[in-house]
Design a protein around this motif. Structure first.
Motif, mmCIF file in Angstrom:
data_model
loop_
_atom_site.group_PDB
_atom_site.id
_atom_site.type_symbol
_atom_site.label_atom_id
_atom_site.label_comp_id
_atom_site.label_asym_id
_atom_site.label_seq_id
_atom_site.Cartn_x
_atom_site.Cartn_y
_atom_site.Cartn_z
ATOM 1 N N GLY A 7 0.699 -1.178 0.365
ATOM 2 C CA GLY A 7 0.118 -0.027 0.376
ATOM 3 C C GLY A 7 0.860 1.025 -0.224
ATOM 4 O O GLY A 7 1.974 1.025 0.409
ATOM 5 N N GLY A 8 0.324 2.096 -0.177
ATOM 6 C CA GLY A 8 0.782 3.513 -0.070
ATOM 7 C C GLY A 8 1.654 3.681 1.140
ATOM 8 O O GLY A 8 2.581 4.039 0.897
ATOM 9 N N ALA A 9 1.831 3.446 2.168
ATOM 10 C CA ALA A 9 2.440 3.903 2.969
ATOM 11 C C ALA A 9 3.671 3.385 3.044
ATOM 12 O O ALA A 9 4.388 3.171 3.213
ATOM 13 N N VAL A 36 0.833 -2.372 -6.162
ATOM 14 C CA VAL A 36 1.581 -1.480 -5.988
ATOM 15 C C VAL A 36 0.542 -0.785 -5.693
ATOM 16 O O VAL A 36 -0.596 -0.293 -7.124
ATOM 17 N N SER A 37 0.719 0.781 -4.751
ATOM 18 C CA SER A 37 -0.649 1.723 -4.706
ATOM 19 C C SER A 37 -0.099 2.551 -4.862
ATOM 20 O O SER A 37 1.968 2.338 -5.163
ATOM 21 N N ALA A 38 -0.488 3.898 -4.058
ATOM 22 C CA ALA A 38 0.221 4.862 -5.143
ATOM 23 C C ALA A 38 1.109 5.813 -4.300
ATOM 24 O O ALA A 38 1.021 5.043 -2.693
ATOM 25 N N ARG A 194 -11.994 3.941 -4.157
ATOM 26 C CA ARG A 194 -10.223 4.809 -3.100
ATOM 27 C C ARG A 194 -9.943 3.713 -2.549
ATOM 28 O O ARG A 194 -10.641 2.716 -2.058
ATOM 29 N N GLU A 195 -8.844 3.519 -2.224
ATOM 30 C CA GLU A 195 -8.458 2.008 -1.655
ATOM 31 C C GLU A 195 -8.381 0.608 -2.455
ATOM 32 O O GLU A 195 -8.616 -0.582 -1.602
ATOM 33 N N GLY A 196 -8.846 0.447 -2.890
ATOM 34 C CA GLY A 196 -9.241 -0.571 -4.033
ATOM 35 C C GLY A 196 -7.818 -1.019 -4.511
ATOM 36 O O GLY A 196 -8.183 -2.049 -5.488
HETATM 37 MG MG MG Z 1 -3.895 4.130 -0.466
#
Ligand code: MG
Ligand code: ASP
Length: 414
Positions: A7-9, A36-38, A194-196
């Motif tokens: 995830g983003g973090a 991977v997320s942004a 979002r958070e998909g």
């Molecule tokens: Mg995210």
């Protein structure tokens, strides 16, 4: 084969990207499928920028910040800047050239750049550091309809595309792709909500009959409540698919609500682990029933509104009214978080999103009287007991309570 979702973090800066490389090393020599997320809060930033650009307001400052942070990361990782520069140029041109599209479609042509940027950086880093990686475009893997910002995945077509492209690419090393993104026809990006990205991971695991999906987070695993909201939360080592679906349904944000179903269909376990302590036990979600008893699990949804909807002519709130009301809610895409009927009225708890609630209220007001209470939170406790309820409530009085054998929900002042 394993599917990993970061995830983003977990990719918020150069150090974090190096850390992802270390987590993957722990599994060497396995070839992994990685989603991977942004980076960090990039999606929020692009969302804001797209809103400004669409409205004809200044947006350059956002763009500068976005370009700077990604170029800086590329620089710290010693990576070529060209791909980042090209993506930024493409984003800029989409922001300018797609303004004739309806906003939600415009959103989907701009917001995916968060994932396009992060995946470019991570794949280049892995490639340069002894972990051969093929970057595949999620737009070529996830085929969706055109429900912009909340696309529905065409499972059959996506499974075919995934198997066709991912399996041969795995012969050469890891396969990396973007979460959250799909495509409608070859021309338009779509997003899954979002958070998909968790959901993307689940679809890949399903399509590839993976041995598991691992979601790497900044918490140990799934806890008995959000540690940012409640103290003394403990790790849930094991959850059934059923329990996990219930938790996400009530608003637990640790896993995206759509993630479980594609995994459960193939009995693929979900592991939620910490990228900071990758050797920790984490949580496993599997099976339809688990033996151990669950402790109380808390789910808090903030920023709620309670709508009281009353018939104008004092007729009973019966089936015809209810079906009419459900249809209005569904047409306005407002999700009902809690619902209670009485003789003449219906009480409904929903997320307080003014731009969605205003048209909803207008539509409801044609036939019903509507009053609204805002500044509320919705607290759900699964496997509740009196002691926990006393501790949570203190002297607060719920505006609305609903209780079944395993679950209690309360609308409370925030
Ligand atoms: Mg995210
Ligand atoms: N980057 C997207 C978001 O922040 C998707 C995700 O993180 O899963 O919503």
């Amino acid at each position: 084969m394993k599917v990993f979702k970061f995830g983003g973090a977990s990719v918020c800066d150069a150090d974090s990207i190096r850390n992802v490389g270390r987590v993957l090393q722990l599994f060497a020599p396995e070839k992994l499928v990685i989603v991977v997320s942004a980076m960090g809060k990039t999606t929020n930033a692009i969302e804001q920028m797209a809103g400004k650009a669409y409205a004809g307001l200044p947006w350059e400052a956002y763009m500068q910040q976005l370009a700077e942070s990604h170029l800086q990361t590329a620089h710290e990782l010693n990576l070529d800047k060209q791909t980042i520069e090209r993506l930024i140029a493409n984003l800029r041109s989409n922001l300018v050239n797609y303004k004739d599209l309806p906003f939600d479609q415009y959103y989907d042509q701009t917001v995916p750049f968060g994932e396009l940027l992060s995946s470019a950086l991570l794949s280049a880093w892995l490639q340069a550091n002894g972990q051969p990686t093929t970057l595949l475009a999620a737009g070529d893997l996830l085929v969706t309809d055109k429900t912009w910002r909340e696309a529905t995945v065409d499972m059959e077509a996506s499974i075919m595309a995934i198997q066709k492209q991912v399996i041969p690419a795995l012969a050469n090393g890891h396969v990396l792709t973007q979460g959250f993104i799909g495509k409608y026809s070859s021309a338009f990006y779509t997003t899954l909500g979002r958070e998909g990205s968790d959901y993307t991971g689940a679809i890949l695991a399903h399509a590839l009959d993976a041995e598991g999906l691992w979601i790497w987070k900044d918490v140990q695993g799934v806890l008995t409540g959000d540690p940012k909201e409640f103290s003394d939360m403990s790790l849930l080592e094991e959850l059934s698919y059923y329990e996990a679906i219930e938790m996400t349904y009530y608003g637990a944000t640790v896993i995206h609500p759509k993630t479980i179903q594609p995994l459960r269909m193939k009995q693929i376990p979900l592991h939620v682990r910490s990228f900071l302590q990758p050797e920790g036990k984490g949580t496993v979600v599997h099976m339809d029933h688990v033996e151990r008893a669950y402790p109380p699990v808390l789910v808090l949804k903030k920023n709620q509104a309670l709508l009281s909807i009353t018939t104008r002519d004092y007729s009973f709130m019966v089936e015809e009214h209810l079906s009419q009301l459900y249809r209005i809610f569904s047409e306005h895409r407002v999700r009902i978080n809690l619902l209670q009927t009485a003789a003449l009225s219906l009480s409904v708890c929903v997320d307080f999103i003014p731009e969605k609630l205003k048209p909803l209220r207008e539509a409801l007001s044609v036939h019903f009287k509507v009053t609204e209470n805002t500044g509320l939170q919705l607290l759900t406790v699964r496997h509740y007991n009196q002691e926990v309820l006393d501790r949570l409530l203190g002297n607060r009085e719920p505006l609305l309570t609903q209780k079944s054998r395993h679950t209690i929900q309360m609308a409370l002042p925030d």
